[in-house]
Scaffold this motif. Structure first.
Motif, mmCIF file in Angstrom:
data_model
loop_
_atom_site.group_PDB
_atom_site.id
_atom_site.type_symbol
_atom_site.label_atom_id
_atom_site.label_comp_id
_atom_site.label_asym_id
_atom_site.label_seq_id
_atom_site.Cartn_x
_atom_site.Cartn_y
_atom_site.Cartn_z
ATOM 1 N N PRO A 1 38.385 64.438 57.661
ATOM 2 C CA PRO A 1 36.989 64.389 57.225
ATOM 3 C C PRO A 1 36.904 64.563 55.710
ATOM 4 C CG PRO A 1 37.406 66.302 58.652
ATOM 5 C CD PRO A 1 38.649 65.493 58.641
ATOM 6 N N GLY A 2 35.976 63.840 55.117
ATOM 7 C CA GLY A 2 35.827 63.893 53.658
ATOM 8 C C GLY A 2 36.414 62.656 52.994
ATOM 9 N N VAL A 3 37.378 62.022 53.676
ATOM 10 C CA VAL A 3 37.924 60.785 53.112
ATOM 11 C C VAL A 3 37.005 59.636 53.502
ATOM 12 C CG1 VAL A 3 39.894 59.195 53.068
ATOM 13 C CG2 VAL A 3 40.287 61.661 53.312
ATOM 14 N N LYS A 4 36.570 58.874 52.499
ATOM 15 C CA LYS A 4 35.633 57.781 52.775
ATOM 16 C C LYS A 4 36.369 56.531 53.203
ATOM 17 C CE LYS A 4 31.888 59.095 49.643
ATOM 18 N NZ LYS A 4 32.655 60.163 48.939
ATOM 19 N N GLU A 5 35.706 55.747 54.037
ATOM 20 C CA GLU A 5 36.278 54.461 54.423
ATOM 21 C C GLU A 5 36.517 53.624 53.173
ATOM 22 O OE1 GLU A 5 34.042 51.459 56.886
ATOM 23 O OE2 GLU A 5 35.909 51.633 58.024
ATOM 24 N N GLY A 6 37.692 53.022 53.105
ATOM 25 C CA GLY A 6 37.979 52.179 51.951
ATOM 26 C C GLY A 6 38.938 52.844 50.970
ATOM 27 N N PHE A 7 39.187 54.148 51.150
ATOM 28 C CA PHE A 7 40.178 54.826 50.301
ATOM 29 C C PHE A 7 41.498 54.066 50.381
ATOM 30 C CE2 PHE A 7 43.591 57.715 49.319
ATOM 31 C CZ PHE A 7 43.096 58.530 48.313
ATOM 32 N N ARG A 8 42.082 53.799 49.222
ATOM 33 C CA ARG A 8 43.272 52.940 49.186
ATOM 34 C C ARG A 8 44.538 53.777 49.024
ATOM 35 N NH1 ARG A 8 43.945 47.490 48.561
ATOM 36 N NH2 ARG A 8 46.010 46.996 47.735
ATOM 37 N N PHE A 9 45.486 53.583 49.928
ATOM 38 C CA PHE A 9 46.757 54.315 49.867
ATOM 39 C C PHE A 9 47.796 53.504 49.098
ATOM 40 C CE2 PHE A 9 44.886 55.431 54.066
ATOM 41 C CZ PHE A 9 44.652 56.771 53.834
ATOM 42 N N SER A 10 48.261 54.039 47.973
ATOM 43 C CA SER A 10 49.387 53.470 47.235
ATOM 44 C C SER A 10 50.218 54.643 46.758
ATOM 45 C CB SER A 10 48.941 52.685 46.010
ATOM 46 O OG SER A 10 48.076 51.662 46.345
ATOM 47 N N PRO A 11 51.355 54.955 47.337
ATOM 48 C CA PRO A 11 52.056 54.205 48.366
ATOM 49 C C PRO A 11 51.340 54.228 49.710
ATOM 50 C CG PRO A 11 53.123 56.324 47.991
ATOM 51 C CD PRO A 11 52.083 56.185 46.942
ATOM 52 N N LEU A 12 51.844 53.404 50.590
ATOM 53 C CA LEU A 12 51.263 53.291 51.928
ATOM 54 C C LEU A 12 51.293 54.631 52.650
ATOM 55 C CD1 LEU A 12 53.073 49.969 52.754
ATOM 56 C CD2 LEU A 12 50.586 50.255 52.705
ATOM 57 N N LYS A 13 50.312 54.838 53.511
ATOM 58 C CA LYS A 13 50.250 56.068 54.315
ATOM 59 C C LYS A 13 50.960 55.834 55.641
ATOM 60 C CE LYS A 13 48.416 60.119 54.588
ATOM 61 N NZ LYS A 13 48.916 61.034 53.550
ATOM 62 N N MET A 14 51.900 56.695 55.952
ATOM 63 C CA MET A 14 52.623 56.588 57.223
ATOM 64 C C MET A 14 52.154 57.680 58.183
ATOM 65 S SD MET A 14 54.823 54.174 57.207
ATOM 66 C CE MET A 14 55.581 54.800 58.687
ATOM 67 N N GLU A 15 51.967 57.289 59.434
ATOM 68 C CA GLU A 15 51.688 58.280 60.473
ATOM 69 C C GLU A 15 52.476 57.882 61.713
ATOM 70 O OE1 GLU A 15 47.075 59.538 59.669
ATOM 71 O OE2 GLU A 15 47.423 57.689 60.736
ATOM 72 N N MET A 16 52.723 58.850 62.580
ATOM 73 C CA MET A 16 53.333 58.461 63.859
ATOM 74 C C MET A 16 52.646 59.159 65.022
ATOM 75 S SD MET A 16 56.936 60.345 64.111
ATOM 76 C CE MET A 16 57.498 60.826 62.505
ATOM 77 N N PHE A 17 52.643 58.476 66.145
ATOM 78 C CA PHE A 17 51.986 58.984 67.344
ATOM 79 C C PHE A 17 52.958 58.871 68.512
ATOM 80 C CE2 PHE A 17 48.821 57.637 64.358
ATOM 81 C CZ PHE A 17 47.835 58.616 64.444
ATOM 82 N N PHE A 18 53.041 59.972 69.268
ATOM 83 C CA PHE A 18 53.890 59.984 70.463
ATOM 84 C C PHE A 18 53.158 59.216 71.566
ATOM 85 C CE2 PHE A 18 55.224 62.627 74.313
ATOM 86 C CZ PHE A 18 56.358 61.862 74.525
ATOM 87 N N LYS A 19 53.865 58.273 72.179
ATOM 88 C CA LYS A 19 53.230 57.445 73.203
ATOM 89 C C LYS A 19 53.144 58.227 74.509
ATOM 90 C CE LYS A 19 54.277 53.110 73.582
ATOM 91 N NZ LYS A 19 53.134 52.227 73.280
ATOM 92 N N ASP A 20 51.985 58.763 74.751
ATOM 93 C CA ASP A 20 51.782 59.638 75.898
ATOM 94 C C ASP A 20 50.329 59.475 76.344
ATOM 95 O OD1 ASP A 20 51.656 61.679 77.715
ATOM 96 O OD2 ASP A 20 51.874 63.306 76.246
ATOM 97 N N ASP A 21 50.108 58.461 77.192
ATOM 98 C CA ASP A 21 48.761 58.107 77.638
ATOM 99 C C ASP A 21 47.994 59.327 78.148
ATOM 100 O OD1 ASP A 21 49.054 55.549 76.932
ATOM 101 O OD2 ASP A 21 49.163 54.707 78.957
#
Ligand SMILES: Nc1ncnc2c1ncn2[C@@H]1O[C@H](COP(=O)(O)OP(=O)(O)OP(=O)(O)O)[C@@H](O)[C@H]1O
Ligand SMILES: *[C@@H]1O[C@H](CO)[C@@H](O)[C@H](O)[C@H]1NC(C)=O
Ligand SMILES: *[C@@H]1O[C@H](CO)[C@@H](O)[C@H](O)[C@H]1NC(C)=O
Ligand SMILES: *[C@@H]1O[C@H](CO)[C@@H](O)[C@H](O)[C@H]1NC(C)=O
Ligand SMILES: *[C@@H]1O[C@H](CO)[C@@H](O)[C@H](O)[C@H]1NC(C)=O
Ligand SMILES: [Mg+2]
Length: 418
Positions: free
Chosen positions: A106-126
């Motif tokens: 929260p607080g980050v506005k849509e359109g904020f540009r990541f340079s370098p790219l932002k990496m995230e990972m999600f565990f596949k667990d439905d």
């Protein structure tokens, strides 16, 4: 004989290929899901569109030199891939903040540009809605797939590969005035080679695309997620968007700009050196022409050859190969607006003296000097890569592959030392 089904998920089925061990058939289903299949609608023709998207994207990556599971198309709705044990992680790479990132930050506005790219990972667990994981959680999970333990080295390789894959697709989509906003991909371990490869699929389930960087024109699955009500008209719109993507995805494979390298050699005794330049150019997909001319002994011919290539409008990089005193490169450079690369075939006896004829220029000349023939070709490729995304993607993938092979060489050495 009916092949055994190895796996079935929400969007595809995986079949064993009896005749081709180590390979599987990946069959798309005519079904679109969102929010972990709480919404599920049939969409006729979706599988075929998805097929096209996946096969074009994988072809682009493969031709660039990225290691993927994709082998070849099988039919309208299926392709053949290396059999993998899938690493249950979704790697997400973002250029622009939108979607779930905004909720989690929260607080980050849509359109904020990541340079370098932002990496995230999600565990596949439905069952738990695919929780976000840290690198440490992945390491502590101590996965072993197809006999490969997923440790720091493997995690780093996946992280780096995801960035390279994103940048390649981003560059390709930019040729269509389309912003690649974010992307999610999965890796598998090839059961035969134990290599980590990009697997599963990349279709517009896998990314957000904003034409002309404009969110309101998005052409991805978000349109479907955002539907308030699933009416036939709404589904038609979603399908039209998907078709828009699949029409353009094919264009990603086509270079947007042409170019060529013309190698001028002072004498045929430099042929072997020039052939190395040509071979390296070919590996980048750049046509390369070899000519013999001496700026000292036949300057009229040198300038005539120059005019011939300037005259047909094809962007050209000249490479000058001249031993002893290099007059060729400087004369070319002083008489053309095209880039000139000196690539003198340096010999041990006089090399230290000869090289100055390529380095110390009169004012007004901008030729560069590169001693290795492969490196001269690479520099020419970098020049074309500014406007030709197909060439740029090969350079980018090659950088990744070099990084990965260094990492693996070090890991192997450490294992031996211990
Ligand atoms: N080359 C491959 N070799 C083996 N399995 C694969 C390959 N490519 C994809 N799969 C697996 O096939 C299964 C079916 O795919 P699908 O995408 O339909 O599953 P899903 O319902 O989305 O589940 P998931 O959340 O695992 O993606 C998945 O588990 C996927 O990881
Ligand atoms: C599947 O994709 C390939 C590659 O673009 C294409 O040749 C083929 O026609 C596609 N099938 C359909 C029905 O779109
Ligand atoms: C990927 O690598 C970057 C840069 O090293 C690092 O900051 C980031 O935490 C890594 N991300 C994941 C999800 O491992
Ligand atoms: C991209 O946008 C520019 C400027 O708006 C336009 O001139 C160009 O034709 C567009 N290219 C494509 C492929 O749509
Ligand atoms: C994009 O993804 C959707 C959802 O999987 C799929 O139906 C569609 O075929 C893909 N479209 C294109 C156009 O690639
Ligand atoms: Mg899936």
């Amino acid at each position: 004989h009916s092949p055994a089904k190895l796996n079935e998920g929400k969007t595809k089925q995986i079949f064993e290929l009896v005749d081709e061990p180590g390979l599987v058939l990946v069959q798309s289903k005519d079904q679109i899901t969102a929010g972990n299949a709480v919404r599920k609608d049939q969409m006729e023709g979706k599988a075929a569109i998805a097929n096209k998207t996946t096969s074009c994207v994988f072809k682009l990556l493969q031709e660039a030199g990225i290691n993927t599971a994709f082998k070849k198309l099988h039919s309208d709705t299926a392709f053949i891939a290396a059999h993998c044990e899938m690493i249950p992680i979704e790697w997400v790479c973002r250029r622009i903040a939108t979607g779930s990132f905004l909720k989690r930050n929260p607080g980050v506005k849509e359109g904020f540009r990541f340079s370098p790219l932002k990496m995230e990972m999600f565990f596949k667990d439905d069952a738990n809605n695919d929780p976000q994981w840290s690198e440490e959680q992945l390491l502590e999970a101590k996965f072993t797939l197809a006999g490969l333990s997923i440790g720091q080295c493997e995690v780093d390789v996946m992280n780096r590969s995801t960035v390279a894959i994103f940048e390649i697709l981003e560059k390709a989509w930019a040729t269509q005035n389309c912003t690649l906003v974010d992307m999610k991909i999965e890796f598998g371990v090839n059961v035969r080679t134990q290599e980590i490869v990009l697997a599963d699929v990349i279709d517009n389930d896998s990314w957000r695309l904003w034409p002309a960087g404009d969110r309101s024109q998005q052409k991805d699955k978000q349109v479907y997620r955002d539907l308030k009500e699933v009416t036939p008209e709404a589904m038609q719109m979603v399908k039209r968007n998907f078709e828009w993507v699949s029409e353009r995805v094919q264009l990603l494979l086509e270079p947007q700009a042409s170019g060529r390298v013309v190698v001028l050699m002072g004498s045929t005794s430099d042929m072997a050196h020039c052939e190395k330049i040509r071979k390296a150019c070919t590996s980048f997909g750049i046509p390369c022409i070899l000519r013999v001319t001496s700026a000292h002994k036949g300057p009229d011919e040198t300038l005539r050859i120059k005019a011939q290539y300037e005259g047909d409008g094809t962007p050209t990089v000249f490479v000058a190969v001249a031993g002893r005193s290099n007059g060729l490169g400087p004369v070319m450079s002083g008489n053309t607006a095209y880039p000139v690369i000196n690539c003198p075939p340096i010999t041990p006896d006089w090399g230290a003296q000869d090289v100055w004829s390529s380095l110390r220029m009169p004012s007004g000349l901008g030729c560069s000097t590169i001693l290795s023939p492969e490196a001269a070709a690479q520099f020419a490729a970098q020049i074309f890569g500014l406007t030709n995304h197909v060439v740029w993607c090969k350079l980018r993938a090659s950088m990744l592959n070099t990084w990965v092979s260094l990492k693996l060489a070090d890991q192997k050495l450490q294992a031996c030392t211990i």
